[in-house]
Design a protein around this motif. Structure first.
Motif, PDB file in Angstrom:
ATOM      1  N   ALA A  64      14.799 -26.826 -63.043  1.00 16.42           N
ATOM      2  CA  ALA A  64      13.587 -26.440 -63.620  1.00 16.42           C
ATOM      3  C   ALA A  64      12.601 -27.322 -64.354  1.00 16.42           C
ATOM      4  CB  ALA A  64      13.478 -24.988 -64.077  1.00 16.42           C
ATOM      5  N   ILE A  65      13.189 -28.299 -64.967  1.00 17.22           N
ATOM      6  CA  ILE A  65      12.365 -29.126 -66.063  1.00 17.22           C
ATOM      7  C   ILE A  65      11.678 -30.068 -65.015  1.00 17.22           C
ATOM      8  CG2 ILE A  65      12.324 -31.127 -67.412  1.00 17.22           C
ATOM      9  CD1 ILE A  65      14.660 -29.317 -68.938  1.00 17.22           C
ATOM     10  N   ILE A  69       7.415 -30.208 -64.173  1.00 18.68           N
ATOM     11  CA  ILE A  69       6.751 -31.471 -64.153  1.00 18.68           C
ATOM     12  C   ILE A  69       5.880 -31.767 -62.912  1.00 18.68           C
ATOM     13  CG2 ILE A  69       6.518 -33.953 -64.929  1.00 18.68           C
ATOM     14  CD1 ILE A  69       8.983 -33.458 -66.840  1.00 18.68           C
ATOM     15  N   ALA A  70       6.729 -31.800 -61.884  1.00 16.64           N
ATOM     16  CA  ALA A  70       6.115 -32.104 -60.602  1.00 16.64           C
ATOM     17  C   ALA A  70       5.017 -30.817 -60.161  1.00 16.64           C
ATOM     18  CB  ALA A  70       7.090 -32.216 -59.454  1.00 16.64           C
ATOM     19  N   GLY A  71       5.370 -29.716 -60.538  1.00 11.99           N
ATOM     20  CA  GLY A  71       4.448 -28.518 -60.128  1.00 11.99           C
ATOM     21  C   GLY A  71       3.018 -28.772 -60.735  1.00 11.99           C
ATOM     22  N   CYS A 300       1.409 -34.938 -71.508  1.00 15.53           N
ATOM     23  CA  CYS A 300       1.602 -34.573 -70.028  1.00 15.53           C
ATOM     24  C   CYS A 300       2.914 -33.909 -69.893  1.00 15.53           C
ATOM     25  CB  CYS A 300       1.628 -35.749 -69.234  1.00 15.53           C
ATOM     26  SG  CYS A 300      -0.333 -36.490 -69.083  1.00 15.53           S
ATOM     27  N   ILE A 301       3.935 -34.624 -70.780  1.00 15.37           N
ATOM     28  CA  ILE A 301       5.468 -34.007 -70.491  1.00 15.37           C
ATOM     29  C   ILE A 301       5.240 -32.704 -71.043  1.00 15.37           C
ATOM     30  CG2 ILE A 301       7.700 -34.508 -71.618  1.00 15.37           C
ATOM     31  CD1 ILE A 301       6.924 -36.147 -69.120  1.00 15.37           C
ATOM     32  N   THR A 398       4.331 -21.281 -74.958  1.00 19.49           N
ATOM     33  CA  THR A 398       4.488 -21.659 -73.584  1.00 19.49           C
ATOM     34  C   THR A 398       3.204 -22.184 -72.907  1.00 19.49           C
ATOM     35  OG1 THR A 398       3.961 -19.417 -73.071  1.00 19.49           O
ATOM     36  CG2 THR A 398       6.326 -19.989 -73.164  1.00 19.49           C
ATOM     37  N   ASN A 399       1.892 -22.248 -73.527  1.00 16.62           N
ATOM     38  CA  ASN A 399       0.779 -22.954 -73.121  1.00 16.62           C
ATOM     39  C   ASN A 399       0.832 -24.239 -73.193  1.00 16.62           C
ATOM     40  OD1 ASN A 399      -1.780 -23.750 -72.613  1.00 16.62           O
ATOM     41  ND2 ASN A 399      -2.721 -22.030 -73.479  1.00 16.62           N
ATOM     42  N   GLY A 400       1.133 -25.215 -72.245  1.00 19.05           N
ATOM     43  CA  GLY A 400       1.258 -26.666 -72.403  1.00 19.05           C
ATOM     44  C   GLY A 400      -0.251 -27.345 -73.109  1.00 19.05           C
ATOM     45  N   ALA A 401      -1.193 -26.772 -72.744  1.00 21.40           N
ATOM     46  CA  ALA A 401      -2.570 -27.537 -73.305  1.00 21.40           C
ATOM     47  C   ALA A 401      -2.377 -27.220 -74.938  1.00 21.40           C
ATOM     48  CB  ALA A 401      -3.719 -26.767 -72.666  1.00 21.40           C
ATOM     49  N   LEU A 402      -2.204 -26.039 -75.137  1.00 21.97           N
ATOM     50  CA  LEU A 402      -2.221 -25.848 -76.713  1.00 21.97           C
ATOM     51  C   LEU A 402      -0.990 -26.678 -77.530  1.00 21.97           C
ATOM     52  CD1 LEU A 402      -2.682 -24.123 -79.360  1.00 21.97           C
ATOM     53  CD2 LEU A 402      -0.869 -22.532 -78.583  1.00 21.97           C
TER      54      LEU A 402
END
Length: 444
Positions: A64-65, A69-71, A300-301, A398-402
């Motif tokens: 899933a990791i 990232i690809a998603g 990005c990661i 879980t919010n990547g932007a934050l």
């Protein structure tokens, strides 16, 4: 004293926790069909049923990791190209010269400068739901804040936080309200006046809180040393192109249905042209661009890892069970209480589903028949979704932007939560009052 985990460790911990949940929460799903008109998958209300399926293996969780990232490839490309573009512009000296001019103009008017930042990002939030794009702007914003004597928490809340508030209370957030209204079969852009009133109230309260905090927690001003105090012709051209690019992107998002790819293309060209105008030459321009990519890799990661959480919960077939468990009890309580509980249920659901557009598509087809059943208007149902879901973007790990913004600012997640929880609760109280009034007046 042990150090608090960084953003990378926190996201990995949540991924592990999400995998464990797939063994605890019963598997189940709602039936779905393809809408022939728009080719979109829709959920069939009252179709939830438990399933017996193989558990997600440890290797599946690991897979899933890279899938996560690809998603998010389109968003990651945007962050890389936007970040690279800003890095090139910064190296031309145009941004520093522009900041120097702003600092000179705003000398002794630091509170006004902070209010302007708040208003700019509130506007960006309620018009185009600006959020991930702030990641690339964060280093520049923090530099500007330090020159005004404002700490990192102040600047992040005035930029990222304000954008979230604007998006949460927006009457036409294209990725939130409009999608929710469409899924709920409510007339698009209906109820704008009511939403604008509470957008104004929330914006005033949020800005007042941030300015008050900032004035109590001033830091020593940083000094930017420049070879010239005036803008060079080349710098004026570069900054003008930056403003024009933002204008083009905004128009494209609102009127042309643009996505991340179109935005990426615009900023990629901006970065190249800016380097050439500064006489870097094509070799140096591209080399500086690559250096800018390096600055954005960690962010990005984090974005990709956050997306992995949703993938694990989805492949573990427990997302629908969580939705069913959160919302099915609402039909057993009075309408007013049900509306408030619906908002808080959306807030909780946003932890495993960090995409608020995805949450609208998942929940609205389920909740609108429930709302009809208990006598709650569909417009209120949309209100509960937008307030409860989008506002959580300042909290959920879980919010990547934050997490990316916090990482760039060097702020630990626990320090951020300690700071942001009070103003967030205040804004949610305003949202709850709005929902109560909407129920009482029969808001349609």
């Amino acid at each position: 004293m042990k150090r608090f985990p960084n953003a990378f460790v926190i996201i990995l911990s949540v991924i592990l926790f999400a995998w464990i949940l797939t063994f605890i929460i019963p598997q189940g799903n709602y039936q779905r069909v393809i809408n022939a008109e728009n080719n979109r998958t829709i959920v069939i209300p009252n179709s939830y049923e438990q399933l017996e399926a193989p558990s997600l293996s440890a290797f599946d969780a690991l897979l899933a990791i890279p899938k996560g990232i690809a998603g998010r490839a389109d968003l990651i490309v945007l962050i890389l190209l936007l970040g690279g573009s800003f890095y090139v512009i910064e190296k031309t000296g145009a941004l520093n010269q522009g900041l120097n001019q702003l600092i000179t103009i705003l000398k002794g008017k630091e509170a006004l400068a902070l209010i302007i930042i708040n208003l700019l990002f509130l506007t960006a939030g309620f018009t185009i739901a600006l959020q991930e794009e702030i990641i690339a702007m964060t280093p520049i914003l923090l530099l500007f804040g330090r020159t005004l004597g404002y700490n990192t928490l102040t600047i992040l809340s005035a930029s990222y936080g304000s954008a979230v508030v604007g998006a949460a209370f927006s009457p036409f957030n294209p990725f939130g309200v409009l999608i929710a209204q469409k899924e709920a079969e409510v007339e698009l852009l209906s109820g704008t006046e009511f939403r604008l009133i509470f957008l104004l109230i929330a914006s005033i309260v949020w800005t007042f809180y941030i300015v008050r905090y900032a004035n109590k927690h001033r830091i020593e001003k940083s000094v930017i040393e420049l070879k010239t105090s005036k803008l060079k012709v080349g710098s004026k051209v570069i900054l003008s192109l930056l403003a024009i690019t933002f204008g083009i992107v905004t128009y494209g998002l609102i009127s042309l249905g643009w996505g991340f790819s179109e935005m990426s293309a615009c900023f990629f060209v901006l970065g190249l042209i800016s380097g050439l105008i500064a006489n870097f030459g094509i070799n140096k321009t591209t080399e500086v661009y690559v250096e800018g990519f390096k600055e954005m890799i960690f962010a990005c990661i984090i974005i990709g890892l956050a997306n992995s959480i949703s993938i694990i919960l989805s492949e573990g077939i427990i997302i629908d069970t969580i939705v069913y468990g959160l919302f099915s009890p609402l039909e057993k309580v009075p309408t007013t209480i049900s509306a408030i509980l619906m908002m808080f249920s959306h807030s909780i659901l946003h932890f495993p589903i960090p995409s608020y557009s995805g949450q609208a598509i998942l929940t609205m087809p389920i909740l609108t028949p429930l709302a009809d059943l208990i006598g709650l208007s569909r417009q209120v149902c949309v209100l509960a979704y937008q307030y409860g879901t989008i506002m959580m973007d300042v909290i959920v790990p879980t919010n990547g932007a934050l997490m990316a913004v916090l990482a760039l600012g060097g702020i630990k997640y626990n320090h951020w939560i300690k700071f942001i929880i009070k103003p967030t609760l205040i804004i949610l109280m305003i949202a709850a009052i709005a929902i109560l009034i909407a129920v009482q007046i029969g808001y349609e």
